[in-house]
Scaffold this active site. Structure first.
Site, PDB file in Angstrom:
ATOM      1  N   PRO A 180       0.821  -1.322  -0.393  1.00  0.00           N
ATOM      2  CA  PRO A 180      -0.317  -0.114   0.212  1.00  0.00           C
ATOM      3  C   PRO A 180       1.141   1.011   0.074  1.00  0.00           C
ATOM      4  CG  PRO A 180       0.479  -1.256   1.845  1.00  0.00           C
ATOM      5  CD  PRO A 180       0.845  -2.403   1.468  1.00  0.00           C
TER       6      PRO A 180
ATOM      7  N   ASP B 105       5.537  -3.851 -12.905  1.00  0.00           N
ATOM      8  CA  ASP B 105       4.330  -3.861 -12.111  1.00  0.00           C
ATOM      9  C   ASP B 105       4.104  -1.861 -13.262  1.00  0.00           C
ATOM     10  OD1 ASP B 105       2.497  -3.253 -10.916  1.00  0.00           O
ATOM     11  OD2 ASP B 105       2.403  -3.029  -9.312  1.00  0.00           O
TER      12      ASP B 105
END
Ligand SMILES: *[C@@H]1O[C@H](CO)[C@@H](O)[C@H](O)[C@H]1NC(C)=O
Ligand SMILES: *[C@@H]1O[C@H](CO)[C@@H](O)[C@H](O)[C@H]1NC(C)=O
Ligand SMILES: *[C@@H]1O[C@H](CO)[C@@H](O)[C@H](O)[C@H]1NC(C)=O
Ligand SMILES: *[C@@H]1O[C@H](CO)[C@@H](O)[C@H](O)[C@H]1NC(C)=O
Ligand SMILES: *[C@@H]1O[C@H](CO)[C@@H](O)[C@H](O)[C@H]1NC(C)=O
Ligand SMILES: *[C@@H]1O[C@H](CO)[C@@H](O)[C@H](O)[C@H]1NC(C)=O
Ligand SMILES: *[C@@H]1O[C@H](CO)[C@@H](O)[C@H](O)[C@H]1NC(C)=O
Ligand SMILES: *[C@@H]1O[C@H](CO)[C@@H](O)[C@H](O)[C@H]1NC(C)=O
Ligand SMILES: *[C@@H]1O[C@H](CO)[C@@H](O)[C@H](O)[C@H]1NC(C)=O
Ligand SMILES: *[C@@H]1O[C@H](CO)[C@@H](O)[C@H](O)[C@H]1NC(C)=O
Length: 847
Positions: free
Chosen positions: A552, A689
Site C-alpha cells: 500500500p 509493475d
C-alpha cells in the site's frame, strides 16, 4: 426429553384413560389410543375426547379420519403392534422419530396408498426392508436414519416414483445400491451415508441436488456426475473410490467432499466448473504429482482441504485470490519454498494448517485478524516467530509451531493461552521441541540458558516461559519510560499493526521514536517512525493513495511541510537490513525527469517503507478512469491545510488533458523513463509493475513513473505472485507457470505493461472490467489487438480525443501498442525503439 413432560404426564395419563374409554372401536381414535397405550407413551397433550384435537394429530375435513400423526420424542418403546397405526388408512404423514421403537408392524406397509411422509429416524428398529416398501408409491419423504436397519436396500424401491427425500443414513445397510434407485425420478436428496454399502454407484438423477454416500465401502471409479445437473452437495468421503477425480462437474456444485478415498489423480477438463464451489475437501487420498495450481475460478471457496496426499514436491499454490477462504489445510502436501507473504490477503482465514511440509524461510508477518487455528508445525522454518502472531490476534485459540527451527520472544505471553493452545500435549515440548532454539532467545542469564539447553521436558520450557514472561514485563516498563516523548496516547508501545482493504502489515517496532527515517538529501532532519505515524494519523486508511502489488501507498506531511508518498513494501525478500538500505540508496540515486524520485526510507522492524516525492496531480488511472484530475480517490481534500501552499500546481481542467497531444506526452514520457531504466542504468532496472496507477503527474503535469526497481527489496520469490504484476497488465508468459520463472526478470514484461498503458491512453478504456460487447472480448488487450489486426483500429480510439489531433497518428500509436503486447516477448520492440517511434509522431503544438 424435557422434565416438564414428567410433571404433566400423570395428569395426562389420567385424562387419556378417561378419553380412551370414549373411543369407538374401529375408528382412527381407537387405533391411535390403542397404539399409545401399548407403546407406553408419555402422552401428547390430550385435551378432549375427539382424536382430532389431540396434539400431534391432524384430521381431514370429515373430522373423523386421521391424516397426520406426529409423536416424536414421546418415549414410545417396543414393537409397533398390529392393528394400530397400520389401520389409519387415510394417514398421509407419520412422524415417530426419536423414540425407542424396535420393530415395525407388518400392516404398516399397508399404509402405502395414502402415506406421503414417513419419519422413523432415531429409533432402535432392527429390521430389514422388504420389497413391499414399493407399496409406498406416493411416499415423498422417507427418513429411516439412525436405526439398526440391515440387509440390502430392496429393489422394490424403484416403484417409489414420487420420492423426493430418502434418508437411510446411519444404519447397517449392506450390499449394492440397487440399480433401480435411478427410477426414483423425483429424488432431490439422497442420504445413504454411514452404512456398509458396497459396489459402485448408479448415477442418473437429473434433479438430485443432495447426495451423501459418505462412510460406506463403495468401490470403483468416481461416480459419474454428468447426469446430475442440479447437484449442489456431493459427499463420497470415506469410501474406497480410486483412480482419477474426473468427469463433468456442473456449475451448481457448492460442496464437494471426496476425502478419505484412494483417488490417485485429478484430471480436470473444461467440464469442471468450480464457479459456485464453497467447500472442497480432497484430503486423505493417494493423489500424486502436483495439485492443480489454478483455483482462481473457485472464487467463492471458503473451505479448502488438500491435506495428506502423496503429492510430489511443490511450491505453495497461488490461492491468495480466494478472498472468501476461511479454512485452508495444506498439511502433508509436500510444500517447499517459502510461505508467501501474500497469504495475508486471505483476510477471512480462520484456520490455517501448513504442518508436515518442507516449508523453509521465515514465518511471514501474516495478520489475518480472524485467525483462530494456526498449525505450521513440522516444517523447516527458521527465524523469529513474529510476535504479533502470538499476541495480537484476538481470536487465536490454538497455534502450533513445533518441530521447526524457530525462536520467539513472547513478551506478553499469557500462560493461559499457552495452555489452551497446547492442551493435552504434556509429553512433548510443543513450542520449543528443538532445544537448539533456546540459546537464541535473548535471555541474559547463563544458568537458565544452560538448564534449558539440557531440558527436554515441557516443565522446563514452562519455567522458561514464566521467566521470559516476567523478564519481558520488566523491560516493558523501562521502554514505557523511554518513550514518554512520543505523545500519542494509544499505541505508545509497538508492535504496530495496520490494515487496508487488501492487506495487513505490522511494524515490529517497540519505540517509534528510536527508529530513524533516512532522508537521502536531507540527512539532518532526524525524522523517526513516530513522525511517519504522526504524518499519516497512524497510517489511517484515509491517507491511502493506492494499493499496489508491492504494497500500500500512503500520503503524509512530515514536519516542515514535506509531502511524501510512503510505500509499505510487501516483503518476501531474504535481504538483510543492510542490503536493503544499500539497494534503496542505489535506487535513490537513479534520477530522471520522468521518474518519481525515491527520497528516503525507514526500516521499521521487518517492515520496509520507501519514501517518495509526493506528486500533486494524482495518477493516470484517476485521470483516465476514475476522477477528474487533481482529486484523488481515497482522500478528502477539503480538510487539507496545505492546499493553499501548493501554488505551483497548475489549475487543471479536464479539457486540457483530454487531448491527443497530452496523452501522447504521457506515453512518450513513460517510454523515456522505461528506456532509461532498461538501457541507461547499470545494473538494468526492470520495473515489473508498469500500470496506469504507477504513473503520476507532477506539478507541471509531466508524467512520472513511480515505484521502480523494488523487486529486490520486495523479494523475487518466484512462487509468489509478486513477480507477475497487476491484473490486466500481466503478459501471457507470466501466466504460464512453466515460463514464468525464466521470463520474470525480462524487460519485455515492462514493454507489455507499457503497451497496455498505451492502449488505455488511446482508447480511454480500462484494462479489465470495461464492457467490450461488440467483440465478446474480456480485456482491453484482446479487444484492441483484434481491432488493429482487422484494420479497424479507428474504432478503438477514445471518442473524447478523436477530434483533438491526427487520427492517423492515433492509429499509428495503436499499432505500437499492438507490437508491445505481442504474445511472444521476442516480438516486442525495445523501449528505446518505442521512444523513437513515438517521437517521430510528435503532435504539433496547437496552442
Ligand atoms: C425426522 O425427524 C427428525 C427428528 O425429529 C428430524 O430431525 C428430521 O428432520 C426429520 N426428517 C425429515 C426428513 O423431516
Ligand atoms: C439424514 O439423517 C441424518 C441423521 O439423522 C442427518 O444428519 C442428515 O442431515 C439427514 N440427511 C438429510 C439429507 O436430511
Ligand atoms: C425436476 O425439477 C423440475 C424443476 O423443479 C421439474 O419441473 C421436473 O418435473 C422435475 N423432474 C422430475 C422427473 O421430477
Ligand atoms: C461428509 O461425510 C463425512 C462422513 O459422513 C462427514 O464427516 C463430513 O463432514 C461430510 N462432509 C461435509 C462437507 O458435509
Ligand atoms: C461456470 O458456470 C458459470 C455459471 O453457470 C458460468 O457463468 C461460467 O462461465 C462457467 N465457467 C466455465 C469455466 O465454464
Ligand atoms: C487438516 O486435514 C487433516 C486431514 O484431513 C486433518 O487430520 C487435520 O486435523 C486438519 N487440520 C485442521 C487444523 O483442521
Ligand atoms: C532447512 O532449511 C535450511 C536453510 O534454511 C536448509 O539449509 C536445509 O537444507 C533445510 N533442510 C531440509 C531438510 O529441507
Ligand atoms: C537454525 O537456524 C539458525 C539460524 O536461524 C541456523 O544457524 C541453524 O543452522 C539452524 N539449524 C538447523 C538445524 O537448521
Ligand atoms: C493448564 O492446564 C493444566 C492441565 O490441563 C491445568 O491443570 C492448569 O490449571 C492450567 N493452567 C492455567 C494457567 O490455565
Ligand atoms: C504440535 O505439533 C507437533 C508435531 O507436529 C505434535 O507432536 C503436537 O502434538 C502438536 N501439538 C498440538 C497441541 O497439537
Amino acid at each position: 426429553m424435557g422434565s416438564g413432560y414428567l410433571a404433566s404426564s400423570i395428569f395426562l395419563l389420567l385424562l387419556l384413560f378417561k378419553c380412551l374409554a370414549f373411543q369407538q372401536p374401529n375408528t382412527d381414535g381407537f387405533f391411535l389410543s390403542d397404539f399409545l397405550e401399548k407403546m407406553g407413551a408419555k402422552l401428547p397433550s390430550v385435551t378432549s375426547s375427539s382424536v382430532c384435537s389431540w396434539s400431534g394429530v391432524s384430521c381431514d375435513s370429515t373430522g373423523v379420519d386421521v391424516i397426520g400423526f406426529a409423536a416424536s420424542g414421546l418415549g414410545l418403546s417396543g414393537s409397533i403392534p398390529e392393528n394400530t397405526i397400520g389401520k389409519l388408512n387415510k394417514l398421509q404423514a407419520l412422524d415417530l422419530s426419536m423414540n425407542h421403537i424396535t420393530k415395525l408392524s407388518s400392516d404398516l406397509w399397508g399404509l402405502g396408498s395414502s402415506l406421503k411422509n414417513l419419519n422413523l429416524s432415531m429409533n432402535r428398529i432392527q429390521d430389514s426392508l422388504l420389497n413391499n416398501i414399493g407399496n409406498f408409491g406416493n411416499l415423498e419423504i422417507l427418513d429411516l436414519s439412525q436405526n439398526g436397519f440391515f440387509g440390502e436396500i430392496p429393489a422394490g424401491i424403484s416403484s417409489m416414483s414420487n420420492l423426493r427425500l430418502l434418508n437411510l443414513s446411519r444404519n447397517a445397510f449392506e450390499g449394492k445400491i440397487p440399480e433401480g434407485i435411478t427410477d426414483c425420478k423425483s429424488l432431490v436428496a439422497l442420504d445413504l451415508s454411514v452404512n456398509k454399502l458396497s459396489g459402485s454407484f448408479p448415477s442418473a438423477f437429473k434433479n438430485l441436488s443432495f447426495l451423501d454416500l459418505s462412510s460406506n465401502q463403495i468401490q470403483g471409479a468416481m461416480p459419474d456426475l454428468s447426469g446430475l445437473e442440479s447437484i449442489t452437495y456431493l459427499n463420497v468421503s470415506g469410501n474406497l473410490l480410486q483412480d482419477s477425480i474426473t468427469g463433468v462437474f456442473h456449475a451448481a456444485l457448492k460442496v464437494l467432499d471426496l476425502s478419505n478415498n484412494q483417488f490417485s489423480q485429478i484430471k480436470l477438463g473444461s467440464s469442471f466448473n468450480l464457479s459456485s464451489l464453497v467447500y472442497l475437501d480432497i484430503s486423505r487420498n493417494h493423489l500424486n504429482g502436483q495439485f492443480l495450481s489454478n483455483f482462481g475460478q473457485a472464487s467463492l471457496l471458503k473451505h479448502l482441504n488438500l491435506a495428506k496426499n502423496r503429492f510430489s514436491h511443490q511450491k505453495f499454490p497461488q490461492i491468495h485470490d480466494l478472498h472468501m477462504l476461511e479454512y485452508l489445510n495444506l498439511s502433508e502436501t509436500s510444500l517447499t519454498g517459502n510461505i508467501p507473504t501474500k497469504i495475508s490477503q486471505l483476510v477471512g482465514l480462520k484456520t490455517l494448517d501448513l504442518s508436515h511440509n518442507q516449508l523453509s524461510g521465515k514465518v511471514p508477518q501474516f495478520m489475518m485478524v480472524k485467525l483462530t487455528i494456526l498449525d505450521i508445525s513440522s516444517n523447516n522454518l527458521s527465524g523469529e516467530i513474529p510476535s504479533p502472531l502470538l499476541e495480537k490476534l484476538p481470536h487465536m485459540e490454538m497455534f502450533n509451531f513445533s518441530n521447526n527451527n524457530l525462536t520467539f520472544c513472547a513478551k506478553k505471553f499469557s500462560l493461559q493461552r499457552f495452555n489452551s493452545s497446547f492442551m493435552g500435549s504434556q509429553n512433548s515440548c510443543p513450542l520449543a521441541a528443538n532445544p537448539d532454539i533456546i540459546p537464541s532467545i535473548k535471555v541474559k542469564h547463563k544458568g537458565l540458558k544452560l538448564a534449558l539447553a539440557i531440558a527436554l521436558s515441557v516443565t522446563f520450557v514452562l519455567v522458561g516461559i514464566v521467566f521470559l514472561y516476567f523478564a519481558c514485563r520488566k523491560s516493558t516498563r523501562s521502554w514505557a519510560v523511554k518513550q514518554l516523548s512520543y505523545k500519542e496516547e494509544q499505541n505508545v508501545e509497538g508492535p504496530y499493526s495496520f490494515r487496508t482493504d487488501s492487506t495487513a502489515w505490522v511494524a515490529d517496532v517497540r519505540v517509534a521514536t528510536s527508529v530513524p527515517v533516512v532522508m537521502f538529501e536531507k540527512p539532518l532532519l532526524n525524522f523517526t517512525f513516530a513522525d511517519l505515524l504522526a504524518a499519516t494519523g497512524n497510517f489511517d486508511r484515509g491517507t491511502l493513495l493506492s494499493e499496489g502489488s508491492f504494497g500500500p501507498v500512503y500520503r503524509g506531511i512530515l514536519p516542515g511541510g514535506i509531502q511524501v508518498a510512503m510505500k509499505v513494501l510487501a516483503h518476501g525478500s531474504a535481504l538483510t537490513d543492510q542490503d536493503v538500505a544499500r539497494e534503496l540508496e542505489r535506487l535513490g540515486r537513479i534520477k530522471h525527469p520522468n521518474l518519481v524520485p525515491l527520497t528516503g526510507y525507514c526500516l521499521a522492524g521487518d517492515q520496509r517503507i520507501a519514501l517518495y516525492e509526493y506528486m500533486e496531480n494524482g495518477n493516470l488511472q484517476n485521470l483516465l478512469h476514475d476522477l477528474p484530475l487533481g482529486v484523488q480517490t481515497t482522500e478528502d481534500w477539503s480538510t487539507d491545510t496545505w492546499e493553499n501552499e501548493t501554488n505551483g500546481v497548475q489549475n487543471i481542467t479536464t479539457e486540457g488533458v483530454t487531448t491527443w497531444r497530452f496523452r501522447h506526452r504521457i506515453a512518450l514520457g513513460i517510454a523515456r523513463a522505461l528506456a532509461f531504466l532498461h538501457h541507461g542504468c547499470f545494473p538494468q532496472v526492470v520495473h515489473r509493475d508498469v500500470k496506469a496507477s504507477n504513473i503520476y503527474l507532477d506539478s507541471s503535469l509531466e508524467p512520472r513513473l513511480s515505484h521502480f526497481g523494488l523487486e529486490k527489496v520486495v523479494g523475487n520469490d518466484l512462487d509468489d505472485e509478486l513477480t507477475t504484476g497487476s491484473p490486466g497488465y500481466i503478459p501471457p508468459e507470466l501466466s504460464d507457470p512453466e515460463k514464468a520463472s525464466s521470463s520474470a526478470g525480462s524487460p519485455k514484461i515492462d514493454v507489455f505493461g507499457f503497451g497496455v498503458v498505451l492502449f488505455e491512453l488511446i482508447t480511454g478504456r480500462k484494462p479489465l472490467g470495461d464492457q467490450y460487447p461488440e467483440e465478446k472480448k474480456t480485456n482491453l488487450v484482446d479487444w484492441a489487438r483484434a481491432l488493429v489486426k482487422k484494420n479497424q483500429s479507428s474504432l478503438a480510439i477514445d471518442p473524447k480525443i478523436r477530434e483533438t489531433g491526427s487520427e492517423k497518428q492515433m492509429e499509428e500509436a495503436l499499432r505500437i501498442a499492438y507490437l508491445c503486447t505481442a504474445d511472444l516477448p521476442s516480438k516486442r520492440p525495445s523501449m528505446q525503439q518505442i521512444v523513437g517511434l513515438l517521437k517521430d509522431m510528435e503532435p504539433v503544438a496547437k496552442d
